[in-house]
Write an enzyme that holds these catalytic residues in place. Structure first.
Site, mmCIF file in Angstrom:
data_model
loop_
_atom_site.group_PDB
_atom_site.id
_atom_site.type_symbol
_atom_site.label_atom_id
_atom_site.label_comp_id
_atom_site.label_asym_id
_atom_site.label_seq_id
_atom_site.Cartn_x
_atom_site.Cartn_y
_atom_site.Cartn_z
ATOM 1 C CD1 TRP A 1 -2.033 -2.470 2.241
ATOM 2 C CD2 TRP A 1 -2.758 -1.438 -0.280
ATOM 3 N NE1 TRP A 1 -3.421 -3.241 1.538
ATOM 4 C CE2 TRP A 1 -3.435 -3.036 0.185
ATOM 5 C CE3 TRP A 1 -3.533 -0.608 -1.123
ATOM 6 C CZ2 TRP A 1 -4.962 -3.029 -0.570
ATOM 7 C CZ3 TRP A 1 -4.124 -0.841 -1.936
ATOM 8 C CH2 TRP A 1 -4.732 -2.026 -1.485
ATOM 9 C CG ASP B 1 -3.078 3.327 3.962
ATOM 10 O OD1 ASP B 1 -4.226 3.875 4.646
ATOM 11 O OD2 ASP B 1 -2.641 3.188 2.863
ATOM 12 C CE LYS C 1 -8.590 -3.408 4.150
ATOM 13 N NZ LYS C 1 -7.578 -2.392 3.566
#
Ligand SMILES: *Cc1c(COP(=O)(O)O)cnc(C)c1O
Length: 362
Positions: free
Chosen positions: A103, A173, A197
């Site tokens: 990511w 993030d 999530k």
């Protein structure tokens, strides 16, 4: 009702049962409103109450001051990979990125479209099995911000505390560990997290944003991609994901009711500890992917002696009522995602299953 099985999926992921129940009970008609959350206008008083309550509860959970705004945007955390540099990379047009996984790499790729990116450190050469130590970071100092990924969903590594970046704006993030413990938001310029999530359903991304950064956003940016538009219009320049925001509100209330984030953190440490103990006590039959001091409390990644045994274990877990344990293809092996909503009992049952599997197969 159909029996619920244990959901170890990485995202979209498990939600608290109480939240699903409340959403179900009120799906036909919100109390006092007489219409479904799925039917009401985002410009209505009832929805105003929903979004304002969600924001107030998030501020309470994380002790967020009025220097920050909370936005609920669309197009996932992935759009933030672009929105962050487009808005706050100017005027220096330089940023530092700490690369700890896939990511982070995707975030770098988008930032490079806007300006110069310095990779302050990467652990790719060891398949992202650890978080860099502070003294490994090659921070430039003279940049618009430093970006890092607090929890690496795929590799199962996690920061214990945020990197030290001096006066430079810190951007995080936090898609896969937001709300797993209390953090000091004042250390950050921006925290963003896709909801699916640890916070809600897919289709909504929360952005916690320090208001003084707004002056960096150029009026030449596309309207929807300008944080100024989103803050000034309270995330409602266009129609937001009303249902997603409602569920985030219920999850936040659930966290407050269970005692807040310090309590949640204790539970998360205990829960992950049970699984890591099983791995550590297996005489090498189960081998954790992450180095010990970089281990994630949210995503536990591990391998078995052979790929054949990994396939066998995954197949057997499916029969036993555990879903989503197959690891990401870039690491292989297994990954147990045990987010806030995942019950301790589920981890205990998995460990029992793993011990049993080891006894039969070693
Ligand atoms: C899942 C994930 C993303 C991508 O989220 P989307 O909402 O699908 O764009 C980004 N960063 C991290 C750390 C993730 O776990």
């Amino acid at each position: 009702m159909e029996k619920r099985i244990y959901n170890f999926n990485a995202g979209p992921a498990i939600l608290p049962e109480e939240v699903l129940q409340e959403a179900q009970e009120n799906l036909m008609a919100l109390p006092g409103v007489g219409m479904s959350i799925l039917e009401i206008s985002h410009r209505s008083k009832p929805f105003d109450d929903v979004i304002n309550q969600a924001k107030a509860d998030i501020k309470k959970l994380l002790d967020i001051s009025d220097d920050y705004s909370i936005m609920f945007l669309q197009f996932g955390a992935s759009l933030q990979f672009s929105m962050v540099p487009m808005n706050i990379m100017p005027p220096k047009n330089k940023a530092d990125y700490i690369v700890t996984g896939s990511w982070s790499k995707k975030a770098v790729k988008e930032a490079k479209r806007v300006g110069a990116v310095n990779i302050a450190a990467t652990t790719e050469e060891t398949t992202f099995n650890r978080i860099q130590k502070q003294d490994e970071l090659k921070l430039s100092g003279d940049v618009s911000y430093v970006h890092f990924t607090s929890n690496n969903t795929i590799y199962g590594t996690q920061y214990k505390s945020e990197p030290e970046v001096g006066d430079v704006t810190l951007v995080c993030d936090a898609s896969s560990d937001i709300f797993h413990k209390k953090i000091d938001v004042n250390k950050y310029g921006i925290i963003y997290a896709g909801a699916q999530k640890n916070m809600g359903p897919s289709g909504v991304t929360m952005v916690i944003y320090r208001n003084d950064l707004l002056e960096r956003s150029s009026d030449d940016l596309p309207t929807m991609l300008n944080y100024k538009t989103q803050v000034e219009n309270d995330s409602m320049f266009n129609t937001p994901n009303t249902f997603g925001i409602y569920i985030i509100g219920l999850v936040t209330k659930w966290l407050l009711n269970m005692g807040g984030l310090d309590k949640m953190y204790e539970t998360n440490k205990h829960k992950a500890g049970i699984l890591y103990d099983c791995i550590d006590n297996s005489n090498g039959f189960y081998k954790g992917h992450a180095e010990e001091d970089s281990r994630s409390l949210m995503n536990v990644t591990f391998n078995l002696p052979t790929e054949g045994l990994e396939k066998k274990l995954i197949a057997e877990t499916l029969y036993a009522g555990f879903s989503g344990l197959k690891g990401h293809r870039s690491v292989g092996g297994l990954r147990a995602s045990i987010y806030n909503a995942f019950p301790t009992k589920g981890v205990e049952d998995l460990v029992e299953f793993m011990n049993d599997f080891q006894a039969k197969n070693s």
